[in-house]
Write an enzyme that holds these catalytic residues in place. Structure first.
Site, PDB file in Angstrom:
ATOM      1  CB  CYS A 131      -0.653   0.152   0.827  1.00 20.91           C
ATOM      2  SG  CYS A 131      -2.225   1.486   1.404  1.00 20.91           S
ATOM      3  CB  CYS A 134      -0.632   2.488   3.716  1.00 17.13           C
ATOM      4  SG  CYS A 134      -2.247   2.192   4.030  1.00 17.13           S
TER       5      CYS A 134
END
Length: 181
Positions: A131, A134
């Site tokens: 991700c 993130c």
């Protein structure tokens, strides 16, 4: 299971992985709580029971149970957030980025351990789970907290090693299963 027992399970085709695991285990770049919590969080992210057992065993010998619990919390909350925010980031329809996530994630604000450690573990798990949104978010928090780029790179390197251990063991088990047929 110990890290030594885990090393014995790594097939010869993954000798580099075995050597990297040995180097990681003896590396003292990170503080013990940071290091062993990272081992647990990354192991949980691999979903490999043997890797999880080995990393939890070494962590139990070096840190308090609360650290292990917090590391598991980091892996659990990132399992959710990484899917959701990877979708938000990759979706062509940018309306999703303006919508409330409506996901509980109180543990990020109150992890029960040093906030920088929890953020570092979350970043490492986010790297395993792929991700980018993130990763960027956790890196920004870590840099603002004074965590060095060298420590961040070490955490991601350890996560990469732990992931490669899980993959190598699984590939070796598949070879054994095929040989038994």
């Amino acid at each position: 299971m110990s890290i030594d027992a885990l090393k014995e399970r790594i097939p010869d085709f993954a000798k580099d992985v075995r050597l990297n695991l040995s180097s990681m285990a003896s590396d003292e770049t990170l503080a013990p709580q940071t290091k062993y919590g990272l081992f647990v969080a990354a192991a949980v992210a691999t979903r490999n029971p043997d890797v999880i057992a080995a990393m939890q065993a070494v962590a139990r010998d070096n840190v308090a149970p609360a650290v292990i619990a917090a590391a598991k919390s980091a892996a659990a909350i990132m399992a959710m957030n990484n899917v959701y925010y990877r979708f938000v980031h990759l979706a062509s329809n940018k309306d999703y980025a303006t919508m409330p996530a409506r996901l509980r994630m109180n543990v990020i604000a109150n992890p029960g351990v040093d906030k920088a450690d929890f953020e570092l573990w979350s970043l490492a798990v986010s790297a395993i789970n792929g991700c980018g949104m993130c990763i960027d978010s956790h890196e920004k928090v870590l840099l603002a907290a004074g965590v060095s780029t060298a420590a961040i790179q070490t955490a991601v390197r350890f996560a990469a090693i732990i992931q490669s251990v899980a993959v190598s063991i699984e590939a070796g088990a598949a070879d054994l299963a095929m040989a038994a047929e």
